[in-house]
Design an enzyme around this catalytic site. Structure first.
Site, mmCIF file in Angstrom:
data_model
loop_
_atom_site.group_PDB
_atom_site.id
_atom_site.type_symbol
_atom_site.label_atom_id
_atom_site.label_comp_id
_atom_site.label_asym_id
_atom_site.label_seq_id
_atom_site.Cartn_x
_atom_site.Cartn_y
_atom_site.Cartn_z
ATOM 1 N N HIS A 153 0.828 -1.220 0.000
ATOM 2 C CA HIS A 153 0.000 0.000 0.000
ATOM 3 C C HIS A 153 0.860 1.267 0.000
ATOM 4 O O HIS A 153 0.423 2.317 0.456
ATOM 5 C CB HIS A 153 -0.952 0.053 1.207
ATOM 6 C CG HIS A 153 -1.682 -1.221 1.468
ATOM 7 N ND1 HIS A 153 -2.947 -1.479 0.974
ATOM 8 C CD2 HIS A 153 -1.309 -2.330 2.149
ATOM 9 C CE1 HIS A 153 -3.323 -2.686 1.357
ATOM 10 N NE2 HIS A 153 -2.349 -3.223 2.063
ATOM 11 N N SER A 274 14.230 22.365 -15.131
ATOM 12 C CA SER A 274 13.037 23.152 -15.417
ATOM 13 C C SER A 274 13.469 24.501 -15.961
ATOM 14 O O SER A 274 14.490 25.043 -15.548
ATOM 15 C CB SER A 274 12.239 23.330 -14.120
ATOM 16 O OG SER A 274 11.390 24.454 -14.244
ATOM 17 N N LYS A 280 15.103 22.146 -9.938
ATOM 18 C CA LYS A 280 14.459 20.893 -10.332
ATOM 19 C C LYS A 280 15.307 19.987 -11.192
ATOM 20 O O LYS A 280 16.137 20.422 -11.969
ATOM 21 C CB LYS A 280 13.133 21.207 -11.051
ATOM 22 C CG LYS A 280 12.172 21.845 -10.099
ATOM 23 C CD LYS A 280 10.737 21.540 -10.281
ATOM 24 C CE LYS A 280 10.325 20.169 -10.629
ATOM 25 N NZ LYS A 280 8.984 20.260 -11.210
ATOM 26 N N GLU A 287 9.382 9.085 -16.876
ATOM 27 C CA GLU A 287 7.977 9.456 -17.121
ATOM 28 C C GLU A 287 7.544 9.065 -18.538
ATOM 29 O O GLU A 287 6.405 8.647 -18.763
ATOM 30 C CB GLU A 287 7.784 10.961 -16.907
ATOM 31 C CG GLU A 287 7.910 11.358 -15.436
ATOM 32 C CD GLU A 287 7.945 12.864 -15.266
ATOM 33 O OE1 GLU A 287 7.034 13.400 -14.622
ATOM 34 O OE2 GLU A 287 8.860 13.518 -15.775
#
Ligand code: ARG
Length: 455
Positions: A153, A274, A280, A287
């Site tokens: 979980h 970024s 970042k 992704e």
């Protein structure tokens, strides 16, 4: 090519919807190999003369060299790779080129070309997946006893080792490879010579062409040969499953790279910055692997839907079989390469993993198991006692193994000092020696086996 039947040329819209050359040019190598095998068979069977077959075969070699050097010319009027090649052959060697298409049809021709292409695609994927497995095994070996929190979980559950976690993906990829191998074995029958749908009256030798093209045997039903695309769907289904595994690993890297986790530092080569937030480091490659899985599944769905309502035998809908397979293959090959690169170069922050494993009461099950083993307490009761110990540790702001003995005894007087031996994360993982368990010795044994499997 069908000038006898139609007086006017096709309208430009028809030309555009009809043509597959913009994409099926990718079949050119397979198309030429199929034609060479076919014409050699026609000559040996006395269906065309040896001299004509030699001229055709030499012409096909010339065309192959031209395609290799300059690419395949995309002429929509010529519709597809089969006609583009045949018309070039006629330019090169004259009317004798027309003998090549004896005892075959584009229907068995495209079925053959496409099977050959998918077979090559499977071999390429297989090599890529082996590379990914090697990368997983190498990193697992380095971290066979690096403790990390194991999750259920996405909640800290029990400690595991990083090596064990990486080897879980080794097993998934092993099954992916076996799915591709199954698909390859089923695919490996040659449809060439089934002709349009019913076979041919010429005295062909389909065993000869099948063998020349590396197929195990010719297909056994001419209608089936030209009308099924289950081999392409087998590929897409195996690709979908493989991409789902890649996507889950990508998802873990994305989570692990986030600041709250901080389990990994993804390499610069697979991250981007970024344009506005200088701090970042985005896990873009991971992704995109996750994103590509969705597209690959879409390709599989597209071909399922294309095929589901078609009566036997060939229908032109089936020309739409190729774009989804090409797209899925390109996405999968790139995803495998990207994941392999990430696995090879990611920095695992094992100190951070250990810290989190120690802070999440991940050894609670070990305390409960100890109560069962040493105190003869039924597991359900042991579970309850352990719950109170976790609450006490939480209140004291320490991990279970740092809870003072008197506190533990206050919860249940059957607990004594020997319990501390099982409360550390290292003791916890070391104790899980069951077959396939996370004990470093188990993990190392599986790694050794895996290395043998990989050869
Ligand atoms: N370009 C076609 C395809 O990819 C080749 C087969 C065409 N056959 C036909 N009878 N029109 O499916």
């Amino acid at each position: 090519m069908w000038g006898g039947r139609f007086a006017a040329g096709p309208a430009s819209i028809m030309r555009e919807i009809n043509a597959s050359i913009p994409f099926d040019k990718r079949l050119w190598k397979q198309d030429i190999a199929g034609s060479k095998a076919h014409v050699a068979m026609l000559a040996r069977q006395g269906i065309v003369s040896q001299a004509d077959a030699d001229a055709i075969s030499a012409g096909l070699d010339t065309i192959a060299a031209e395609y290799e050097a300059n690419g395949v010319p995309v002429n929509l009027d010529l519709e597809d790779i089969h006609m583009v090649t045949e018309s070039r052959l006629a330019e090169l060697i004259g009317p004798v080129a027309g003998r090549l298409h004896t005892a075959r049809s584009r229907n068995d021709q495209v079925a053959t070309d496409f099977r050959l292409w998918v077979r090559d695609a499977i071999d390429e994927v297989e090599a890529g997946l082996v590379g990914l497995q090697r990368a997983l095994v190498a990193r697992a070996q380095d971290h066979a006893d690096a403790v990390m929190p194991g999750f259920t979980h996405l909640q800290s559950a029990q400690p595991v080792t990083l090596g064990h976690h990486l080897m879980a993906y080794y097993e998934m990829v092993r099954r992916d490879r076996s799915r591709f191998a199954d698909a390859r074995a089923r695919l490996n029958e040659c449809p060439l010579g089934a002709a349009a749908l019913a076979g041919t009256g010429f005295p062909t030798d389909r065993h000869m062409t099948a063998a020349a093209l590396g197929f195990a045997k010719p297909t056994d039903n001419s209608l089936d040969s030209v009308s099924d695309r289950d081999f392409a769907l087998d590929y897409l289904m195996a690709a979908t499953q493989a991409s789902l595994h890649l996507s889950r690993l990508a998802e873990e890297f994305i989570i692990w790279a986030s600041q709250p986790f901080g389990f990994v530092k993804l390499p610069d080569a697979y991250s981007t910055g970024s344009s506005i937030m200088p701090q970042k480091r985005n896990p873009d490659a991971a992704e995109l692997v996750r994103g590509h899985a969705g597209r690959i599944m879409g390709c599989m769905t597209a071909l399922c839907v294309t095929m589901k309502g078609l009566p036997l035998a060939y229908s032109k809908d089936m020309q739409d079989d190729k774009p989804p397979v090409f797209e899925a293959h390109d996405l999968l090959a790139l995803s495998i390469a990207a994941m392999t690169g990430m696995v090879e170069t990611v920095t695992f922050r094992t100190d951070r993993m250990r810290g989190l494993a120690e802070s999440g009461f991940a050894t609670a099950t070990d305390l409960a198991d100890w109560l069962v083993r040493e105190g003869g307490i039924p597991f359900r009761e042991a579970h309850h006692i352990t719950g109170r110990a976790v609450a006490a540790a939480e209140e004291a702001g320490v991990s279970l193994d740092k809870l003072p003995p008197e506190k533990l005894r206050a919860i249940d007087d059957r607990i004594d000092d020997r319990v501390y031996a099982v409360l550390t994360v290292d003791a916890s993982v070391a104790s899980r020696k069951s077959h396939g368990g996370t004990a470093p010795d188990q993990v190392r044994a599986r790694i050794a086996q895996a290395m043998e499997e990989l050869g």
